[in-house]
Design a protein around this motif. Structure first.
Motif, PDB file in Angstrom:
ATOM      1  N   THR A 182       0.840  -1.189   0.000  1.00  0.00           N
ATOM      2  CA  THR A 182       0.000   0.000   0.000  1.00  0.00           C
ATOM      3  C   THR A 182       0.881   1.247   0.000  1.00  0.00           C
ATOM      4  O   THR A 182       1.973   1.260   0.585  1.00  0.00           O
ATOM      5  CB  THR A 182      -0.928   0.038   1.221  1.00  0.00           C
ATOM      6  OG1 THR A 182      -0.137   0.050   2.421  1.00  0.00           O
ATOM      7  CG2 THR A 182      -1.847  -1.179   1.239  1.00  0.00           C
ATOM      8  N   THR A 183       0.406   2.278  -0.634  1.00  0.00           N
ATOM      9  CA  THR A 183       1.176   3.527  -0.697  1.00  0.00           C
ATOM     10  C   THR A 183       1.423   4.088   0.696  1.00  0.00           C
ATOM     11  O   THR A 183       2.509   4.609   0.989  1.00  0.00           O
ATOM     12  CB  THR A 183       0.415   4.550  -1.558  1.00  0.00           C
ATOM     13  OG1 THR A 183       0.238   4.015  -2.878  1.00  0.00           O
ATOM     14  CG2 THR A 183       1.174   5.866  -1.637  1.00  0.00           C
ATOM     15  N   ARG A 184       0.458   3.963   1.560  1.00  0.00           N
ATOM     16  CA  ARG A 184       0.607   4.496   2.919  1.00  0.00           C
ATOM     17  C   ARG A 184       1.743   3.819   3.669  1.00  0.00           C
ATOM     18  O   ARG A 184       2.559   4.477   4.314  1.00  0.00           O
ATOM     19  CB  ARG A 184      -0.700   4.319   3.684  1.00  0.00           C
ATOM     20  CG  ARG A 184      -0.681   4.908   5.079  1.00  0.00           C
ATOM     21  CD  ARG A 184      -2.025   4.713   5.764  1.00  0.00           C
ATOM     22  NE  ARG A 184      -2.042   5.323   7.080  1.00  0.00           N
ATOM     23  CZ  ARG A 184      -3.054   5.234   7.923  1.00  0.00           C
ATOM     24  NH1 ARG A 184      -4.138   4.561   7.573  1.00  0.00           N
ATOM     25  NH2 ARG A 184      -3.001   5.810   9.110  1.00  0.00           N
ATOM     26  N   LEU A 185       1.833   2.484   3.564  1.00  0.00           N
ATOM     27  CA  LEU A 185       2.894   1.772   4.270  1.00  0.00           C
ATOM     28  C   LEU A 185       4.252   2.079   3.657  1.00  0.00           C
ATOM     29  O   LEU A 185       5.250   2.240   4.376  1.00  0.00           O
ATOM     30  CB  LEU A 185       2.629   0.264   4.254  1.00  0.00           C
ATOM     31  CG  LEU A 185       3.623  -0.587   5.059  1.00  0.00           C
ATOM     32  CD1 LEU A 185       3.598  -0.185   6.525  1.00  0.00           C
ATOM     33  CD2 LEU A 185       3.297  -2.070   4.929  1.00  0.00           C
ATOM     34  N   MET A 204      11.836 -16.850  -8.923  1.00  0.00           N
ATOM     35  CA  MET A 204      11.358 -15.784  -8.054  1.00  0.00           C
ATOM     36  C   MET A 204      10.131 -15.149  -8.696  1.00  0.00           C
ATOM     37  O   MET A 204      10.235 -14.430  -9.695  1.00  0.00           O
ATOM     38  CB  MET A 204      12.448 -14.720  -7.851  1.00  0.00           C
ATOM     39  CG  MET A 204      12.000 -13.539  -6.995  1.00  0.00           C
ATOM     40  SD  MET A 204      11.677 -13.982  -5.267  1.00  0.00           S
ATOM     41  CE  MET A 204      13.366 -14.241  -4.705  1.00  0.00           C
ATOM     42  N   GLY A 205       8.965 -15.434  -8.130  1.00  0.00           N
ATOM     43  CA  GLY A 205       7.740 -14.837  -8.636  1.00  0.00           C
ATOM     44  C   GLY A 205       7.458 -13.528  -7.929  1.00  0.00           C
ATOM     45  O   GLY A 205       7.475 -13.461  -6.694  1.00  0.00           O
ATOM     46  N   LEU A 206       7.232 -12.470  -8.679  1.00  0.00           N
ATOM     47  CA  LEU A 206       6.937 -11.159  -8.093  1.00  0.00           C
ATOM     48  C   LEU A 206       5.438 -11.075  -7.839  1.00  0.00           C
ATOM     49  O   LEU A 206       4.640 -11.001  -8.782  1.00  0.00           O
ATOM     50  CB  LEU A 206       7.406 -10.052  -9.041  1.00  0.00           C
ATOM     51  CG  LEU A 206       8.893 -10.103  -9.417  1.00  0.00           C
ATOM     52  CD1 LEU A 206       9.255  -8.930 -10.326  1.00  0.00           C
ATOM     53  CD2 LEU A 206       9.773 -10.122  -8.175  1.00  0.00           C
ATOM     54  N   VAL A 207       5.053 -11.111  -6.576  1.00  0.00           N
ATOM     55  CA  VAL A 207       3.639 -11.191  -6.218  1.00  0.00           C
ATOM     56  C   VAL A 207       3.048  -9.867  -5.760  1.00  0.00           C
ATOM     57  O   VAL A 207       1.843  -9.776  -5.526  1.00  0.00           O
ATOM     58  CB  VAL A 207       3.426 -12.254  -5.107  1.00  0.00           C
ATOM     59  CG1 VAL A 207       3.802 -13.621  -5.625  1.00  0.00           C
ATOM     60  CG2 VAL A 207       4.237 -11.917  -3.854  1.00  0.00           C
ATOM     61  N   GLY A 208       3.885  -8.823  -5.623  1.00  0.00           N
ATOM     62  CA  GLY A 208       3.362  -7.528  -5.207  1.00  0.00           C
ATOM     63  C   GLY A 208       4.411  -6.446  -5.357  1.00  0.00           C
ATOM     64  O   GLY A 208       5.607  -6.704  -5.176  1.00  0.00           O
ATOM     65  N   SER A 209       3.981  -5.234  -5.696  1.00  0.00           N
ATOM     66  CA  SER A 209       4.924  -4.122  -5.840  1.00  0.00           C
ATOM     67  C   SER A 209       4.174  -2.812  -5.761  1.00  0.00           C
ATOM     68  O   SER A 209       2.956  -2.757  -5.954  1.00  0.00           O
ATOM     69  CB  SER A 209       5.681  -4.211  -7.175  1.00  0.00           C
ATOM     70  OG  SER A 209       4.797  -4.031  -8.266  1.00  0.00           O
ATOM     71  N   ASN A 210       4.933  -1.741  -5.503  1.00  0.00           N
ATOM     72  CA  ASN A 210       4.390  -0.386  -5.503  1.00  0.00           C
ATOM     73  C   ASN A 210       5.544   0.552  -5.842  1.00  0.00           C
ATOM     74  O   ASN A 210       6.593   0.519  -5.209  1.00  0.00           O
ATOM     75  CB  ASN A 210       3.794  -0.020  -4.143  1.00  0.00           C
ATOM     76  CG  ASN A 210       3.045   1.308  -4.178  1.00  0.00           C
ATOM     77  OD1 ASN A 210       3.338   2.199  -4.967  1.00  0.00           O
ATOM     78  ND2 ASN A 210       2.059   1.445  -3.310  1.00  0.00           N
ATOM     79  N   GLY A 211       5.344   1.384  -6.849  1.00  0.00           N
ATOM     80  CA  GLY A 211       6.382   2.319  -7.254  1.00  0.00           C
ATOM     81  C   GLY A 211       7.412   1.723  -8.190  1.00  0.00           C
ATOM     82  O   GLY A 211       8.395   2.388  -8.520  1.00  0.00           O
ATOM     83  N   VAL A 212       7.208   0.474  -8.617  1.00  0.00           N
ATOM     84  CA  VAL A 212       8.150  -0.194  -9.519  1.00  0.00           C
ATOM     85  C   VAL A 212       7.570  -0.146 -10.927  1.00  0.00           C
ATOM     86  O   VAL A 212       6.420  -0.537 -11.137  1.00  0.00           O
ATOM     87  CB  VAL A 212       8.389  -1.652  -9.091  1.00  0.00           C
ATOM     88  CG1 VAL A 212       9.397  -2.318 -10.010  1.00  0.00           C
ATOM     89  CG2 VAL A 212       8.869  -1.705  -7.647  1.00  0.00           C
ATOM     90  N   PRO A 213       8.343   0.312 -11.912  1.00  0.00           N
ATOM     91  CA  PRO A 213       7.830   0.368 -13.294  1.00  0.00           C
ATOM     92  C   PRO A 213       7.369  -0.996 -13.787  1.00  0.00           C
ATOM     93  O   PRO A 213       7.952  -2.031 -13.450  1.00  0.00           O
ATOM     94  CB  PRO A 213       9.037   0.879 -14.096  1.00  0.00           C
ATOM     95  CG  PRO A 213       9.860   1.633 -13.103  1.00  0.00           C
ATOM     96  CD  PRO A 213       9.698   0.900 -11.810  1.00  0.00           C
TER      97      PRO A 213
END
Length: 694
Positions: A182-185, A204-213
């Motif tokens: 979340t952006t807040r965290l 390596m599976g990417l299961v979540g991101s924020n701010g990554v292109p």
């Protein structure tokens, strides 16, 4: 220079002594003095003042600009502004600033002065002192550093608390990924971006991101663990990876150099492994803007965060594995198809709970019987786990088998309850069984701790079908009382019957009665087609309940059209009117003649008289005699007598001289089937006579 003006040469005792004493006092306290003549612009300092500023004798030219050259350029505008305000207000000022000494060192100084005005009130001089404030501000800096350290530790403790709070309600891996990204965290962590990776079969599976292109996520999703990437390196080495410059990042991971342009403001990053039970299960990456180092405390906090995240992720992985197994069981246990019945439209739905991701014990089923009737069932096994799904499957199959064997509805429910108790799972289940005859429209309903069905009539009115409720399946009933009771309802052509589990009406934030009322409204205003109505109910009631529980839904709709009314006779026999029994026998003969069943008249009248007489003799109140043709494999006549007594009839030994006690014996001899059905406020004794009886 010790003084700014000529010494006072007045009377004895008023010479140089006071000014000299003043300068000595200032020097002893590490202070110097100055006088700024505003008309000439000269700013003169005594020797102590020049020493504070780092000037040797003869180096200073009395110009304020020379002082300004030694000050820190960033601080000069602020000092000039403060002095300017003092001149305008004709007061004074106190200002701290730094000067650079000839050896290159910076010294903090403090200057305090007052503005001197002439008789007209115009400023003519600024007189003040200047002193070395290095030690004073060094102590202040140390205090500030201590406060900053405490603040940093408090902030770091808050970070751990924020992450713990975010992860506390998570259940699934998707929940963990959503909570962490979340952006807040991310903002609370002080980071610019976050990436969560999960080890999956050597990748390596990417299961979540924020701010990554998106390009980075797309190109490196499911990268091999052996690939030279920071996330995979953290997993391989089991050690955090700290990067404190873009140049270092490009040097350590040359394959990622082309992607640095996608994150132009990132200056540092950390990638730490997620280890649970000594096994790396994933990794988390954080990037930062404007950061060029990680303190010891920051590294400690990040390590603590990695442990917290790893524990939550491991718990979520275990839950997802259990859910996958339960979902597979549930899919296998629910019926693969619903039978097609002429004149009847059926729709079924199963919606898993949003919070639990689909684990539950709710089910529906429908099975056609040899006589053309259909047994429709919805139920709910206690619990939301693999055991609930497994018990649900076994119970559904048992109910189907009992119904297909032709047992009466009450027997089906009683046997299912005994079956569940014998499984010894410490689970109970609620259940609703409707035995529906599409030809006559008669629906027999039995429920075990379950919500009753909803009936929508052709005119659009909706009601809850009044049905006595028994104990849930698996709970033993008192031996003296029948475990279940039933009710009969006539389903007119164009009517719909809605059977559902309690997840459709129950909510933690609303009263149950409100949920029941809302369901009636939703059914009343919903579409006619069962499939459309089922979708409408799930959507409408889901907004009300929040989809907090599983829902099993089964809808029956009897086809519209002009159909002859189901043949049935009903007549009341009054205990206070001896002629009413005779009238009932005559009504029965008339009905049989109308149905072309005259060949059954004698047998039917005899058995009806025996059952009615027994009811009048052993109960207090009136009785009702009913008769209707049925199809149980072949055409037959069903006769029933309903009374207000819960006591079941029993067979008595009758001698040749006895004038009573042969009723049940006659029924057993002349009828192919008979039984007793509890009715909540009484019972119904029934028997069936086949056409071959004549």
């Amino acid at each position: 220079m010790h003084r700014f003006r000529e010494p006072n040469t007045g009377p004895a005792g008023h010479g140089d002594d006071p000014p000299v004493a003043a300068h000595v006092a200032l020097a002893v306290n590490g202070m110097g003095s100055f006088c700024w003549d505003l008309q000439s612009g000269e700013m003169k300092f005594d020797d102590a003042g020049l020493a504070v500023l780092g000037f040797k004798p003869g180096e200073y030219d009395d110009r304020p600009a020379t002082i300004a050259d030694r000050m820190v350029p960033q601080e000069l505008p602020g000092v000039q502004a403060q002095v300017g305000r003092a001149l305008k207000a004709r007061t004074g000022y106190s200002v701290y600033f730094r000067v650079r000494h000839p050896d290159g060192s910076l010294r903090w100084t403090h200057s305090q002065a007052t503005v001197v005005c002439d008789d007209t009130g115009s400023p003519v001089q600024v007189v003040g002192i200047i002193r070395d404030a290095s030690q004073e501000l060094q102590a202040v800096d140390q205090t500030r550093e201590l406060r900053q350290a405490k603040s940093d530790r408090r902030r770091q403790a808050d970070l751990v608390g924020h992450v713990n709070d975010a992860l506390a309600p998570t259940v699934t891996v998707d929940d963990v990924a959503e909570a962490l990204t979340t952006t807040r965290l991310v903002q609370r962590l002080g980071a610019a971006s976050i990436t969560l990776g999960l080890v999956d079969g050597g990748r390596m599976g990417l299961v979540g991101s924020n701010g990554v292109p998106d390009e980075i996520i797309r190109d490196f999703h499911l990268a091999r663990i052996g690939a030279p990437l920071p996330l995979t390196e953290a997993v391989r080495t089991r050690e955090p990876v700290f990067v404190t410059s873009r140049a270092e990042f490009a040097r350590r991971y040359p394959g990622l150099g082309q992607y640095l342009g996608l994150v132009p403001r990132a200056t540092a990053a950390v990638y730490f492994p997620l280890i649970a039970h000594d096994t790396p299960i994933g990794a988390v990456g954080l990037t930062y803007e404007g950061k060029d180092r990680f303190t010891h405390d920051e590294r400690t906090v990040l390590t603590a965060l990695s442990n917290t995240i790893a524990q939550s992720l491991q718990r979520a992985l275990l839950f997802d594995q259990e859910h996958e197994l339960a979902a597979g069981l549930q899919t296998a246990m629910l019926p693969g198809h619903i039978p097609h019945v002429p004149g009847l439209a059926i729709a079924t739905r199963y919606r898993p709970a949003r919070a639990r991701g689909g684990i539950g014990g709710d089910w529906y089923d429908a099975v056609t019987l040899p006589d053309g009737r259909i047994a429709a069932v919805v139920g709910d096994v206690q619990g939301h786990d693999v055991t609930a799904a497994a018990v649900m499957g076994q119970l559904r199959i048992a109910l189907r088998a009992y119904a297909a064997e032709g047992h009466p509805p009450l027997t089906v429910m009683a046997r299912a309850s005994a079956f569940l108790a014998e499984l010894d799972t410490d689970r109970f289940a609620t259940c609703l069984l409707v035995l529906f005859d599409p030809g006559t429209g008669v629906a027999v309903t039995v429920r075990a701790g379950h919500p009753e069905p909803v009936l929508r009539r052709p005119d659009g009115s909706c009601v809850w079908v009044d049905t006595p409720v028994g104990l849930p399946l698996g709970l033993a009933a008192p031996s003296a009382q029948p475990p279940y009771a039933l009710s009969e309802t006539l389903i007119e052509p164009g009517s719909s019957l809605v059977m559902c589990t309690d997840g459709l009406i129950e909510s933690r934030t609303h009263d149950l009665d409100e949920g029941r009322a809302r369901l009636l409204e939703a059914v009343r205003h919903g579409p006619v087609r069962p499939d459309d109505l089922a979708d409408h109910l799930l959507r409408t009631m889901g907004d009300f309940t929040g989809e907090e529980d599983d829902v099993a839904l089964l809808l029956l709709r009897r086809a519209s059209g002009r159909r002859p009314a189901a043949p049935q006779m009903a007549v009341t026999i009054s205990s206070s009117d001896p002629q009413s029994l005779h009238a009932a026998r005559q009504a029965l003969r008339t009905a049989l003649h109308r149905w072309s069943l005259d060949s059954l008249a004698d047998t039917a009248e005899l058995l009806a008289s025996e059952m009615a007489t027994n009811a009048l003799l052993h109960t207090e109140g009136d009785a009702t005699l009913t008769a209707r043709p049925v199809r149980n494999g072949s055409r037959a006549l069903r006769i029933a007598v309903t009374d207000t007594s819960p006591d079941n009839p029993y067979r008595r030994a009758a001698t040749e001289q006895s004038t009573s006690g042969r009723g049940l014996m006659l029924i057993e001899e002349l009828a192919t089937d008979w039984g007793v059905e509890p009715r909540g406020n009484g019972k119904r004794v029934w028997c069936e006579i086949p056409l071959s009886a004549h």
